[in-house]
Design a protein around this motif. Sequence first.
Motif, PDB file in Angstrom:
ATOM      1  N   UNK A   1       0.858  -1.189   0.000  1.00  0.00           N
ATOM      2  CA  UNK A   1       0.000   0.000   0.000  1.00  0.00           C
ATOM      3  C   UNK A   1       0.892   1.237   0.000  1.00  0.00           C
ATOM      4  N   UNK A   2       0.491   2.272  -0.751  1.00  0.00           N
ATOM      5  CA  UNK A   2       1.366   3.423  -0.995  1.00  0.00           C
ATOM      6  C   UNK A   2       0.570   4.723  -0.933  1.00  0.00           C
ATOM      7  N   UNK A   3       1.218   5.758  -0.403  1.00  0.00           N
ATOM      8  CA  UNK A   3       0.712   7.133  -0.476  1.00  0.00           C
ATOM      9  C   UNK A   3       1.777   8.001  -1.121  1.00  0.00           C
ATOM     10  N   UNK A   4       1.386   8.817  -2.099  1.00  0.00           N
ATOM     11  CA  UNK A   4       2.321   9.740  -2.729  1.00  0.00           C
ATOM     12  C   UNK A   4       1.668  11.109  -2.910  1.00  0.00           C
ATOM     13  N   UNK A   5       2.384  12.160  -2.500  1.00  0.00           N
ATOM     14  CA  UNK A   5       1.975  13.522  -2.807  1.00  0.00           C
ATOM     15  C   UNK A   5       2.672  13.968  -4.074  1.00  0.00           C
TER      16      UNK A   5
ATOM     17  N   UNK B   1      -0.549  22.774 -11.178  1.00  0.00           N
ATOM     18  CA  UNK B   1       0.322  23.241 -10.118  1.00  0.00           C
ATOM     19  C   UNK B   1      -0.196  23.039  -8.711  1.00  0.00           C
ATOM     20  N   UNK B   2      -1.359  22.423  -8.557  1.00  0.00           N
ATOM     21  CA  UNK B   2      -1.926  22.211  -7.238  1.00  0.00           C
ATOM     22  C   UNK B   2      -1.380  20.922  -6.614  1.00  0.00           C
ATOM     23  N   UNK B   3      -1.299  20.893  -5.284  1.00  0.00           N
ATOM     24  CA  UNK B   3      -0.813  19.710  -4.589  1.00  0.00           C
ATOM     25  C   UNK B   3      -1.907  18.655  -4.520  1.00  0.00           C
ATOM     26  N   UNK B   4      -1.548  17.429  -4.877  1.00  0.00           N
ATOM     27  CA  UNK B   4      -2.479  16.317  -4.904  1.00  0.00           C
ATOM     28  C   UNK B   4      -1.892  15.116  -4.167  1.00  0.00           C
ATOM     29  N   UNK B   5      -2.740  14.147  -3.853  1.00  0.00           N
ATOM     30  CA  UNK B   5      -2.298  12.904  -3.217  1.00  0.00           C
ATOM     31  C   UNK B   5      -2.895  11.729  -3.965  1.00  0.00           C
ATOM     32  N   UNK B   6      -2.076  10.687  -4.168  1.00  0.00           N
ATOM     33  CA  UNK B   6      -2.587   9.452  -4.761  1.00  0.00           C
ATOM     34  C   UNK B   6      -2.291   8.293  -3.810  1.00  0.00           C
ATOM     35  N   UNK B   7      -3.180   7.313  -3.849  1.00  0.00           N
ATOM     36  CA  UNK B   7      -3.038   6.121  -3.029  1.00  0.00           C
ATOM     37  C   UNK B   7      -3.120   4.898  -3.924  1.00  0.00           C
ATOM     38  N   UNK B   8      -2.264   3.916  -3.651  1.00  0.00           N
ATOM     39  CA  UNK B   8      -2.277   2.700  -4.451  1.00  0.00           C
ATOM     40  C   UNK B   8      -2.127   1.463  -3.599  1.00  0.00           C
ATOM     41  N   UNK B   9      -2.660   0.352  -4.094  1.00  0.00           N
ATOM     42  CA  UNK B   9      -2.519  -0.941  -3.443  1.00  0.00           C
ATOM     43  C   UNK B   9      -2.391  -1.993  -4.536  1.00  0.00           C
ATOM     44  N   UNK B  10      -1.484  -2.946  -4.342  1.00  0.00           N
ATOM     45  CA  UNK B  10      -1.303  -4.036  -5.300  1.00  0.00           C
ATOM     46  C   UNK B  10      -1.081  -5.321  -4.523  1.00  0.00           C
TER      47      UNK B  10
ATOM     48  N   UNK C   1      -5.474   3.657   1.310  1.00  0.00           N
ATOM     49  CA  UNK C   1      -5.404   2.333   0.695  1.00  0.00           C
ATOM     50  C   UNK C   1      -5.230   1.301   1.789  1.00  0.00           C
ATOM     51  N   UNK C   2      -5.901   0.137   1.623  1.00  0.00           N
ATOM     52  CA  UNK C   2      -5.882  -0.918   2.634  1.00  0.00           C
ATOM     53  C   UNK C   2      -5.788  -2.267   1.933  1.00  0.00           C
ATOM     54  N   UNK C   3      -5.033  -3.199   2.536  1.00  0.00           N
ATOM     55  CA  UNK C   3      -5.004  -4.584   2.073  1.00  0.00           C
ATOM     56  C   UNK C   3      -5.337  -5.497   3.245  1.00  0.00           C
ATOM     57  N   UNK C   4      -6.284  -6.414   3.043  1.00  0.00           N
ATOM     58  CA  UNK C   4      -6.655  -7.393   4.053  1.00  0.00           C
ATOM     59  C   UNK C   4      -6.351  -8.782   3.500  1.00  0.00           C
ATOM     60  N   UNK C   5      -5.671  -9.637   4.295  1.00  0.00           N
ATOM     61  CA  UNK C   5      -5.198 -10.913   3.755  1.00  0.00           C
ATOM     62  C   UNK C   5      -5.000 -11.949   4.852  1.00  0.00           C
TER      63      UNK C   5
ATOM     64  N   UNK D   1       5.812   6.288   3.788  1.00  0.00           N
ATOM     65  CA  UNK D   1       4.603   6.431   2.980  1.00  0.00           C
ATOM     66  C   UNK D   1       4.150   5.118   2.336  1.00  0.00           C
ATOM     67  N   UNK D   2       4.600   3.992   2.875  1.00  0.00           N
ATOM     68  CA  UNK D   2       4.160   2.715   2.300  1.00  0.00           C
ATOM     69  C   UNK D   2       4.213   1.606   3.338  1.00  0.00           C
ATOM     70  N   UNK D   3       3.459   0.536   3.084  1.00  0.00           N
ATOM     71  CA  UNK D   3       3.483  -0.663   3.914  1.00  0.00           C
ATOM     72  C   UNK D   3       3.502  -1.887   3.003  1.00  0.00           C
ATOM     73  N   UNK D   4       4.145  -2.955   3.464  1.00  0.00           N
ATOM     74  CA  UNK D   4       4.210  -4.223   2.736  1.00  0.00           C
ATOM     75  C   UNK D   4       3.947  -5.349   3.726  1.00  0.00           C
TER      76      UNK D   4
END
Length: 252
Positions: A6-10, A16-25, A45-49, A116-119
């Motif tokens: 799971x990832x967070x990126x600004x 020119x505006x500040x944004x945030x994206x979240x991803x999970x794979x 972003x969340x992963x359940x396993x 900004x990430x978890x594995x």
Amino acid sequence: MTFSICVREEYTGDEGERRTRFGVAVTTRLPGVGTLCPFASENGAVATQSLVNVELGRKGIEYIDDGLAVEDALQSLLNADDGAPQRQLHGVDADGTFTFSGEECNDWYGHTGGENYTVAGNLLAGEAVIEAVATAYESDAFGDAPLAERLIDALEAGHAEGGDKREHLPVQSAALKVETTEEREVGTYYDDLRVDATETPIADLRETFEEARRGREILMEEYADELEEDDEEEPDEDADGEPNGDAEATAE
């Protein structure tokens, strides 16, 4: 059964505006992992396993969307879950991260993370799997390539280290989701992909990504032409912002 990231990126948007994206794979040696494990919104972003409890992912994202911090959201769900010792749960929101591996998960299991990430993963060939996922992501974090592509790179690194150790299970799957606070006129079709049943999940997920990106590029070219045509057809405006008509018809 699984390893995931799971990832967070600004980042800075097109205007020119500040944004945030979240991803999970995620990938596993079972079919249909995309229906069970990865969850994402423009807030996290969340992963359940492991022994999957889908509600941990679904409600986790709901709680984050409601403004609860990821740590509080996911820990509260685990506190109410009698099966918590068999769960793995991790994720990110705009401000923090959370990781949990229950003591009854199957070896090898564990988790790691950064700012900004978890594995996390279980039933893996070894700790090297999640270390490879983390290293691959960190090596190109906030890179120029789309986050979806970089998430596939991270899964591929873990897969190369042995991934899910159950080699007797030939049917595998993989999935990814990316969400952003940025509004887009044309959808980014490679940000929500699944490969549900295959013997080559990462290669197939990458091929699906490439085809989805190619399709979007084609669509964007067509869309750009339509926008240009619309601009050419718009009437001129006078000083008051009113469209000017035919000069002879309006002269008095």
